[in-house]
Design a protein around this motif. Structure first.
Motif, short mmCIF file in Angstrom:
data_model
loop_
_atom_site.label_atom_id
_atom_site.label_comp_id
_atom_site.label_asym_id
_atom_site.label_seq_id
_atom_site.Cartn_x
_atom_site.Cartn_y
_atom_site.Cartn_z
N HIS A 81 0.40 -13.16 -0.94
CA HIS A 81 0.96 -11.87 -1.54
C HIS A 81 0.40 -10.73 -0.97
N ILE A 82 -1.11 -10.82 -0.85
CA ILE A 82 -1.66 -9.59 -0.30
C ILE A 82 -1.56 -9.52 1.06
N LYS A 83 -1.33 -10.75 1.91
CA LYS A 83 -1.26 -10.59 3.20
C LYS A 83 0.15 -10.18 3.44
N SER A 84 1.15 -10.15 2.58
CA SER A 84 2.46 -9.79 2.91
C SER A 84 2.67 -8.27 2.59
N MET A 85 1.67 -7.76 2.27
CA MET A 85 1.76 -6.35 2.13
C MET A 85 2.16 -5.37 3.47
N SER A 86 2.95 -4.48 3.29
CA SER A 86 3.04 -3.62 4.50
C SER A 86 1.99 -3.08 5.26
N ALA A 87 1.04 -2.86 4.41
CA ALA A 87 -0.19 -2.00 4.94
C ALA A 87 -1.30 -2.05 3.93
N PRO A 130 -3.15 2.68 -6.08
CA PRO A 130 -3.06 2.24 -7.67
C PRO A 130 -2.44 0.73 -7.55
N GLU A 131 -1.17 0.57 -6.96
CA GLU A 131 -0.46 -0.64 -7.01
C GLU A 131 -1.27 -1.88 -6.34
N ASN A 132 -1.80 -1.33 -5.10
CA ASN A 132 -2.48 -2.34 -4.33
C ASN A 132 -3.91 -2.69 -4.98
N MET A 133 -4.39 -1.79 -5.60
CA MET A 133 -5.79 -2.22 -6.40
C MET A 133 -5.35 -3.00 -7.65
N THR A 134 -4.29 -2.98 -8.11
CA THR A 134 -4.03 -3.91 -9.42
C THR A 134 -3.81 -5.06 -8.57
N THR A 135 -3.17 -5.37 -7.64
CA THR A 135 -2.99 -6.56 -7.08
C THR A 135 -4.22 -7.21 -6.51
N LEU A 161 -10.17 -10.61 5.09
CA LEU A 161 -9.20 -9.78 4.20
C LEU A 161 -10.11 -8.94 3.38
N PHE A 162 -11.12 -9.69 2.54
CA PHE A 162 -12.09 -9.02 1.61
C PHE A 162 -12.87 -8.14 2.24
#
Length: 273
Positions: A20-26, A31-36, A72-73
């Motif tokens: 799911h994280i890899k599929s992010m557009s950027a 805030p939304e990304n940090m929740t993920t 990624l991390f």
């Protein structure tokens, strides 16, 4: 459900979260990304026991994505540090921005305080001069060491991050008199001037850490201490880890593994006198 089945279910959640994280557009700090990200990090909590973690790590699909998770991390951590470093530098009240707004401020205070108390307790002679390797764009460990009365030099292979880290220190401690060294630790000499060297968790992969340990052992003075931030159990999916055997020929003096707050693990070793 037995532990093997539980581990399989958990491994599937980790794989799904990573995809799911890899599929992010950027890869951006929103805030939304940090929740993920936080939801994913919760899957890798230190609170899981060793038997369960070993079963999860043994899953073939987990081993297949481990290098990708670590990469990624590392990228996400660097972005996050730069994000907060820039906020602090631009703030009209940088100390308040750090203490009141940065989410991990108290965590760093507690974790670094634990390390500082440990090195003083283990030292046969007073500790004065320290080197922080991998100080980065947000050198909170550096500042904690400085505030405890230690003389601190900072080293990082990334020039822009080192410069930003210096700006953060200038904003938070105007008269700090700390040095900032742009270099590869494996090329750095004059390490015998330090009583303690701190090695950040994200410095190098497993194979590079072996090279770093060998270089430090050759260059450090007898009796000097080495503080290594590492990982165990599921957190090894995030950090390139090193164990006590990997510290040889340093002598291990203290091993700290915490089961709360997702603290990094700590190894403290000494070059024999």
């Amino acid at each position: 459900m037995n532990i093997s089945n539980q581990a399989l279910v958990h491994a599937t959640k980790i794989v799904d979260g990573f995809q799911h994280i890899k599929s992010m557009s950027a890869l951006e700090i929103t805030p939304e990304n940090m929740t993920t990200f936080h939801q994913f990090l919760d899957l890798l909590s230190n609170e899981h026991g060793s038997d369960f973690a070993d079963n999860v790590l043994a899953q073939q699909e987990i081993q297949a994505i481990k290098p990708g998770i670590q990469q990624l991390f590392s990228q996400a951590s660097s972005l996050y540090e730069r994000h907060w470093a820039e906020r602090i530098v631009k703030s009209s009240e940088p100390k308040l921005t750090l203490s009141n707004e940065y989410p991990y401020y108290k965590h760093y205070q507690r974790a670094t305080g634990l390390e500082i108390n440990a090195i003083h307790s283990l030292a046969a002679t007073p500790v004065r001069n320290v080197l922080m390797v991998g100080s980065g764009a947000l050198p909170l460990t550096t500042l904690a060491l400085h505030q405890s009365g230690l003389s601190v030099d900072n080293l990082d292979i990334n020039g822009p991050d080192l410069l930003l880290g210096q700006q953060v220190c200038d904003a938070l401690s105007e008269q700090h008199q700390m040095k900032f060294i742009h270099n590869d630790i494996c090329e750095q000499g004059n390490l015998d001037q330090y009583d303690v060297i701190w090695l950040a968790a994200l410095v190098g992969d497993e194979s590079l850490k072996e090279k770093i340990i060998a270089h430090l052992y050759a260059q450090m003075k007898p009796g000097a201490q080495l503080v290594v931030r590492t990982a165990y159990n599921l957190r090894t999916l995030l950090y390139p880890s090193i164990d006590e055997q990997g510290l040889a020929p340093f002598q291990l003096k203290l091993k700290i593994q915490t089961y709360a707050d997702n603290f990094h693990s700590i190894l403290i070793a000494q070059k024999p006198e």
